[in-house]
Design an enzyme around this catalytic site. Structure first.
Site, short mmCIF file in Angstrom:
data_model
loop_
_atom_site.label_atom_id
_atom_site.label_comp_id
_atom_site.label_asym_id
_atom_site.label_seq_id
_atom_site.Cartn_x
_atom_site.Cartn_y
_atom_site.Cartn_z
N GLY A 38 0.79 -1.22 0.00
CA GLY A 38 0.00 0.00 0.00
C GLY A 38 0.82 1.27 0.00
N ASP A 59 10.26 -7.49 -1.10
CA ASP A 59 8.93 -7.94 -0.68
C ASP A 59 8.79 -9.41 -1.09
OD1 ASP A 59 6.05 -8.41 -0.43
OD2 ASP A 59 5.86 -6.23 -0.35
N ASP A 127 5.18 -3.36 7.28
CA ASP A 127 3.97 -3.37 8.10
C ASP A 127 4.18 -4.05 9.44
OD1 ASP A 127 4.27 -5.99 7.32
OD2 ASP A 127 2.29 -6.18 6.38
N ASN A 128 5.45 -4.12 9.91
CA ASN A 128 5.67 -4.75 11.21
C ASN A 128 6.86 -4.13 11.90
OD1 ASN A 128 8.18 -6.74 10.86
ND2 ASN A 128 6.98 -6.76 8.96
N CYS A 170 16.59 8.78 15.84
CA CYS A 170 16.35 7.63 14.96
C CYS A 170 14.97 7.07 15.30
CB CYS A 170 17.45 6.57 15.12
SG CYS A 170 17.32 5.55 16.62
N CYS A 173 14.31 6.10 18.87
CA CYS A 173 14.09 7.18 19.83
C CYS A 173 12.60 7.45 20.00
CB CYS A 173 14.78 8.47 19.36
SG CYS A 173 16.56 8.42 19.34
N CYS A 186 -3.25 -4.20 8.55
CA CYS A 186 -4.51 -3.78 7.94
C CYS A 186 -5.35 -4.99 7.54
CB CYS A 186 -4.25 -2.88 6.73
SG CYS A 186 -3.30 -3.65 5.42
N CYS A 246 21.10 4.69 18.59
CA CYS A 246 21.88 5.84 18.12
C CYS A 246 22.54 6.62 19.25
CB CYS A 246 20.99 6.80 17.31
SG CYS A 246 19.77 7.71 18.30
#
Length: 249
Positions: A38, A59, A127-128, A170, A173, A186, A246
């Protein structure tokens, strides 16, 4: 650039903030995109149309009927194909000058370090949280700007984490690994189709500004979008001095 290229990119070249030099920098840039769904779909389309020299797509999924509501790289005819292969067809049809490199693997399985090291700019369209944190660690190690987007339900987020900027935070943070919430895909919660286009397009905009060395990025800021009410907010992100990714340690 030759005459056809000058024509193709003429509307960018007309912009004083980009011009021929900025467009040449865009054409020389190498962008890594994690996720061809998406967010990755609109981001990749606009980066290809703008003439980014090389797009590397990571992907492992295949095109599914449920993707087509929002994943505009893919078509009904390409259901069942690997998303990276489907994306390459769409992107090269749009702009055959762009080199498209495919990695049909999960980001957790592919070697992110060399891919990040070889890129100029990295887009997190995953997405994770596990992938997001792994990608952030690699970007911090190699000092590569990371443009992070997220969209679920009607809620979108966008931020740029550029450790080349003094004092910049980063991803960890903002979202420490120890405090992360469960993933909210989703596939179970739903997502408003145009929201993914809005966030993905803005990721492309951030990447193109970075590539062209033009404008001001979202480094140190988090843009929050409520697409149901069309309200936008920007929050300041401070670097965490104790950040395990960081921080000075």
């Amino acid at each position: 650039m030759d005459d056809p290229q000058l024509q193709r990119y003429s509307r960018h070249i007309l912009l004083e903030e980009i011009g021929i030099e900025g467009q040449q920098r865009i054409r020389a840039s190498r962008v890594l995109i994690i996720g061809a769904g998406g967010l990755g779909s609109p981001a990749a389309l606009y980066l290809a149309s703008a003439g980014v020299g090389r797009l590397t797509l990571v992907d492992s999924d295949r095109v599914d009927l449920t993707n087509l509501q929002r994943q505009v790289l893919h078509t009904t005819e390409r259901i069942g194909q690997l998303k990276t292969a489907s994306a390459r067809i769409a992107l090269q049809a749009l702009n055959p000058e762009v080199q498209v490199v495919e990695f049909a693997q999960r980001a957790a399985e592919v070697q992110l370090d060399p891919l990040v090291a070889d890129a100029n700019i990295v887009l997190d369209c995953s997405d994770n949280f596990a992938t997001r944190h792994a990608l952030n660690r690699a970007c911090v190690r190699h000092r590569k700007p990371l443009v992070s987007g997220a969209a679920v339900r009607f809620d979108g987020q966008l931020a740029t984490f550029d450790r080349r900027v003094d004092g910049a935070p980063c991803y960890a943070c903002l979202f420490p690994e120890s405090n992360e919430a469960p993933d909210e895909p989703c596939s179970t919660l739903g997502v408003f189709a145009p929201l993914t286009g809005m966030v993905g397009c803005m990721q492309a905009a951030e990447a193109l500004k970075l590539a062209a060395a033009s404008g001001v990025s979202l480094s140190g800021q988090l843009l929050i979008i409520d697409a149901l009410t069309m309200q936008w907010r920007t929050l300041k992100i401070d670097r965490d001095p104790a950040c395990p990714v960081c921080g000075p340690g």
